[in-house]
Design a protein around this motif. Structure first.
Motif, PDB file in Angstrom:
ATOM      1  N   GLU A  57     -20.443   7.494  11.715  1.00 31.64           N
ATOM      2  CA  GLU A  57     -19.377   7.678  10.717  1.00 31.64           C
ATOM      3  C   GLU A  57     -19.910   8.523   9.552  1.00 31.64           C
ATOM      4  O   GLU A  57     -19.261   9.461   9.103  1.00 31.64           O
ATOM      5  CB  GLU A  57     -18.898   6.295  10.245  1.00 31.64           C
ATOM      6  N   LEU A  58     -21.112   8.185   9.077  1.00 29.24           N
ATOM      7  CA  LEU A  58     -21.725   8.935   7.973  1.00 29.24           C
ATOM      8  C   LEU A  58     -22.001  10.380   8.392  1.00 29.24           C
ATOM      9  O   LEU A  58     -21.698  11.321   7.654  1.00 29.24           O
ATOM     10  CB  LEU A  58     -23.030   8.247   7.540  1.00 29.24           C
ATOM     11  N   LEU A  59     -22.527  10.531   9.607  1.00 29.64           N
ATOM     12  CA  LEU A  59     -22.846  11.881  10.088  1.00 29.64           C
ATOM     13  C   LEU A  59     -21.591  12.755  10.110  1.00 29.64           C
ATOM     14  O   LEU A  59     -21.600  13.899   9.651  1.00 29.64           O
ATOM     15  CB  LEU A  59     -23.478  11.809  11.483  1.00 29.64           C
ATOM     16  N   ALA A  60     -20.483  12.211  10.583  1.00 24.81           N
ATOM     17  CA  ALA A  60     -19.239  12.977  10.655  1.00 24.81           C
ATOM     18  C   ALA A  60     -18.773  13.362   9.245  1.00 24.81           C
ATOM     19  O   ALA A  60     -18.327  14.487   9.009  1.00 24.81           O
ATOM     20  CB  ALA A  60     -18.162  12.149  11.365  1.00 24.81           C
ATOM     21  N   ARG A  61     -18.897  12.421   8.318  1.00 22.80           N
ATOM     22  CA  ARG A  61     -18.479  12.678   6.938  1.00 22.80           C
ATOM     23  C   ARG A  61     -19.337  13.795   6.324  1.00 22.80           C
ATOM     24  O   ARG A  61     -18.834  14.677   5.639  1.00 22.80           O
ATOM     25  CB  ARG A  61     -18.665  11.377   6.136  1.00 22.80           C
ATOM     26  N   LEU A  62     -20.645  13.759   6.585  1.00 17.53           N
ATOM     27  CA  LEU A  62     -21.539  14.751   6.003  1.00 17.53           C
ATOM     28  C   LEU A  62     -21.334  16.123   6.643  1.00 17.53           C
ATOM     29  O   LEU A  62     -21.332  17.141   5.956  1.00 17.53           O
ATOM     30  CB  LEU A  62     -22.999  14.295   6.130  1.00 17.53           C
ATOM     31  N   LEU A  63     -21.116  16.135   7.972  1.00 18.24           N
ATOM     32  CA  LEU A  63     -20.878  17.429   8.637  1.00 18.24           C
ATOM     33  C   LEU A  63     -19.582  18.052   8.123  1.00 18.24           C
ATOM     34  O   LEU A  63     -19.485  19.268   7.976  1.00 18.24           O
ATOM     35  CB  LEU A  63     -20.834  17.240  10.153  1.00 18.24           C
ATOM     36  N   ALA A  64     -18.597  17.209   7.803  1.00 17.06           N
ATOM     37  CA  ALA A  64     -17.324  17.734   7.286  1.00 17.06           C
ATOM     38  C   ALA A  64     -17.533  18.408   5.927  1.00 17.06           C
ATOM     39  O   ALA A  64     -16.958  19.474   5.669  1.00 17.06           O
ATOM     40  CB  ALA A  64     -16.292  16.611   7.182  1.00 17.06           C
ATOM     41  N   VAL A  65     -18.358  17.815   5.051  1.00 13.48           N
ATOM     42  CA  VAL A  65     -18.559  18.459   3.743  1.00 13.48           C
ATOM     43  C   VAL A  65     -19.414  19.709   3.888  1.00 13.48           C
ATOM     44  O   VAL A  65     -19.224  20.695   3.161  1.00 13.48           O
ATOM     45  CB  VAL A  65     -19.146  17.505   2.660  1.00 13.48           C
ATOM     46  N   VAL A  66     -20.341  19.704   4.847  1.00  8.56           N
ATOM     47  CA  VAL A  66     -21.143  20.907   5.084  1.00  8.56           C
ATOM     48  C   VAL A  66     -20.213  22.050   5.523  1.00  8.56           C
ATOM     49  O   VAL A  66     -20.333  23.193   5.063  1.00  8.56           O
ATOM     50  CB  VAL A  66     -22.244  20.638   6.135  1.00  8.56           C
ATOM     51  N   GLU A  67     -19.240  21.711   6.374  1.00  2.23           N
ATOM     52  CA  GLU A  67     -18.291  22.741   6.818  1.00  2.23           C
ATOM     53  C   GLU A  67     -17.471  23.274   5.634  1.00  2.23           C
ATOM     54  O   GLU A  67     -17.239  24.476   5.513  1.00  2.23           O
ATOM     55  CB  GLU A  67     -17.362  22.182   7.897  1.00  2.23           C
ATOM     56  N   GLN A  68     -17.101  22.344   4.755  1.00  2.00           N
ATOM     57  CA  GLN A  68     -16.339  22.750   3.560  1.00  2.00           C
ATOM     58  C   GLN A  68     -17.126  23.756   2.717  1.00  2.00           C
ATOM     59  O   GLN A  68     -16.583  24.754   2.261  1.00  2.00           O
ATOM     60  CB  GLN A  68     -16.102  21.511   2.686  1.00  2.00           C
ATOM     61  N   VAL A  69     -18.410  23.476   2.514  1.00  2.00           N
ATOM     62  CA  VAL A  69     -19.245  24.394   1.729  1.00  2.00           C
ATOM     63  C   VAL A  69     -19.335  25.734   2.454  1.00  2.00           C
ATOM     64  O   VAL A  69     -19.180  26.797   1.841  1.00  2.00           O
ATOM     65  CB  VAL A  69     -20.657  23.812   1.488  1.00  2.00           C
ATOM     66  N   ALA A  70     -19.574  25.672   3.751  1.00  2.00           N
ATOM     67  CA  ALA A  70     -19.723  26.906   4.525  1.00  2.00           C
ATOM     68  C   ALA A  70     -18.461  27.764   4.426  1.00  2.00           C
ATOM     69  O   ALA A  70     -18.524  28.978   4.239  1.00  2.00           O
ATOM     70  CB  ALA A  70     -20.019  26.573   5.986  1.00  2.00           C
ATOM     71  N   ARG A  71     -17.287  27.105   4.514  1.00  2.00           N
ATOM     72  CA  ARG A  71     -16.035  27.874   4.459  1.00  2.00           C
ATOM     73  C   ARG A  71     -15.768  28.415   3.064  1.00  2.00           C
ATOM     74  O   ARG A  71     -15.145  29.464   2.899  1.00  2.00           O
ATOM     75  CB  ARG A  71     -14.857  27.009   4.919  1.00  2.00           C
ATOM     76  N   SER A  72     -16.241  27.696   2.031  1.00  2.00           N
ATOM     77  CA  SER A  72     -15.978  28.147   0.657  1.00  2.00           C
ATOM     78  C   SER A  72     -16.973  29.217   0.210  1.00  2.00           C
ATOM     79  O   SER A  72     -16.692  30.005  -0.689  1.00  2.00           O
ATOM     80  CB  SER A  72     -16.075  26.965  -0.311  1.00  2.00           C
ATOM     81  N   GLY A  73     -18.166  29.225   0.828  1.00  2.00           N
ATOM     82  CA  GLY A  73     -19.192  30.180   0.413  1.00  2.00           C
ATOM     83  C   GLY A  73     -19.868  29.817  -0.900  1.00  2.00           C
ATOM     84  O   GLY A  73     -20.645  30.594  -1.441  1.00  2.00           O
ATOM     85  N   ALA A  74     -19.616  28.614  -1.419  1.00  2.00           N
ATOM     86  CA  ALA A  74     -20.211  28.206  -2.711  1.00  2.00           C
ATOM     87  C   ALA A  74     -21.611  27.634  -2.493  1.00  2.00           C
ATOM     88  O   ALA A  74     -21.854  26.453  -2.686  1.00  2.00           O
ATOM     89  CB  ALA A  74     -19.306  27.185  -3.405  1.00  2.00           C
ATOM     90  N   PHE A  75     -22.538  28.515  -2.098  1.00  2.00           N
ATOM     91  CA  PHE A  75     -23.889  28.051  -1.754  1.00  2.00           C
ATOM     92  C   PHE A  75     -24.768  27.847  -2.984  1.00  2.00           C
ATOM     93  O   PHE A  75     -25.690  27.040  -2.966  1.00  2.00           O
ATOM     94  CB  PHE A  75     -24.552  29.045  -0.789  1.00  2.00           C
TER      95      PHE A  75
END
Ligand SMILES: *Cc1c(COP(=O)(O)O)cnc(C)c1O
Length: 367
Positions: free
Chosen positions: A7-25
């Motif tokens: 459950e935690l892994l899925a939640r963290l991968l989702a926020v990583v995807e959000q950062v990747a899509r936003s480009g706010a590195f």
């Protein structure tokens, strides 16, 4: 490990995807949101995200004006980073011994180490156990010293009801993956109620730049990045529950060990606290205990095998063996046992039973 919890892994991968899509590195909304949330968690007015705990300490020292010719009091019994930060700003670490029961620096140690060049002191809340800060704050006030808390092992611990990191002038945190709040790489933060100090650290962590390409001071690259900030932000909400779990596990395991006659460090008395980053025991035949546990598939550690003043890196301190006898004696006897949130009763039993076997075997040899 985060990957062990689906459950935690899925939640963290989702926020990583959000950062990747936003480009706010770098900079941007994920960093700002985590800084706000971590400051609120610490009950501090500001948190500045940086690249590691070591950089948090170094930037706090630099921003407070500590530099060449200055001495900073640090405990010999810590991770080497506490001293490295002092060296990186061209100041000199002044190593002091620690209390034999708590393994922590005391006000007495600080008072004895004061000299004309002392500018700051770095109390380290080692293993998650809080340093008795009030007497140290009083010594520091009288001597005009900055107090920089090294809270890299003590996220969320309280002293006199306040979160550690907010009692001195600045509090430094590491989010190295194995810490109580861990990123997916290196990360850190400085918390403070001093807005000017926070602002100087913000400048120093990113090339002294404000606005873009306008360089006010010589800084560097020491920012918290967007991916780490997003991961940390997604984990922060569970930190207190995980800490409570650590306390329960430690309470059970320490109770079992105490009943076996195992020598345990003292937990801080009120108004202190313990968030059990590590569970440390003391044992005269430490290496034999470690071998016994290793043979039963139980991993142990030593935090830390060499007091900082005896490492080759700090030969320049000129402190021979015997200089800081308590820290040196502890380093020979300490052993870190497994402790993690969610540790089951069976896992706790397995560790305690294995220690019991060793202790009983030793007792038979002694008879
Ligand atoms: C981990 C740690 C640091 C350094 O943190 P990094 O993020 O690894 O640079 C400093 N002090 C103590 C006591 C630590 O445990």
């Amino acid at each position: 490990m985060d990957a062990a919890d689906p459950e935690l892994l899925a939640r963290l991968l989702a926020v990583v995807e959000q950062v990747a899509r936003s480009g706010a590195f770098t900079h941007g909304p994920f960093v700002e949101a985590f800084e706000r949330d971590f400051a609120a968690y610490c009950e501090a007015s500001t948190a500045v995200g940086v690249s590691s705990g070591t950089d948090a300490l170094m930037l706090a020292l630099r921003a407070l004006g500590v530099g060449r010719g200055d001495e900073v009091i640090v405990p010999a019994n810590s991770f080497i980073a506490t001293a490295e930060a002092v060296s990186h700003v061209n100041a000199t670490p002044r190593f002091v011994d620690v209390d034999p029961q708590t393994h922590l620096m005391t006000a007495e140690h600080v008072r004895e180490a004061l000299g004309p060049r002392t500018r700051a002191v770095i109390p380290v809340h080692l293993f998650g156990a809080t340093v008795d800060l009030d007497p140290i704050l009083a010594v520091a006030r009288d001597a005009g010293l900055w107090v920089i808390e090294d809270a890299c092992q003590a996220h969320g611990a309280r002293y006199r009801g306040r979160r550690v990191g907010t009692l001195g002038h600045a509090g430094c945190f590491s989010f190295y993956p194995a810490k109580n709040l861990g990123a997916w790489g290196d990360a850190g933060a400085v918390v403070t109620d001093d807005e000017d100090l926070a602002d100087r650290i913000r400048l120093l962590r990113s090339h002294g730049e404000r606005p873009r390409y306008h360089h006010r001071v010589v800084g560097g690259t020491a920012r918290l990045d967007g991916l780490q900030a997003a991961v940390l932000g997604a984990k922060l909400g569970d930190l207190d529950a995980r800490t409570q779990d650590r306390r329960l596990v430690a309470g059970t395991l320490r109770g079992r060990l105490a009943a076996l006659g195992v020598d345990l460090p003292a937990s801080p008395a009120p108004p202190g606290d313990h968030v059990f980053h590590l569970l440390v025991v003391r044992c005269d035949d430490r290496d034999a205990l470690r071998t016994h546990l290793h043979d039963r598939g139980i991993a142990t550690g030593v935090h830390y095998p060499t007091p900082i003043h005896l490492t080759p890196a700090y030969a320049s301190a000129g402190l021979p063996e015997g200089s800081l006898p308590v820290a040196e004696g502890l380093a020979r006897r300490i052993c870190t046992l497994p402790l993690f949130p969610g540790m089951t009763a069976q896992e706790i039993d397995r560790v305690a039973d294995a220690v019991d076997e060793h202790v009983s075997a030793q007792a038979r040899v002694a008879v």
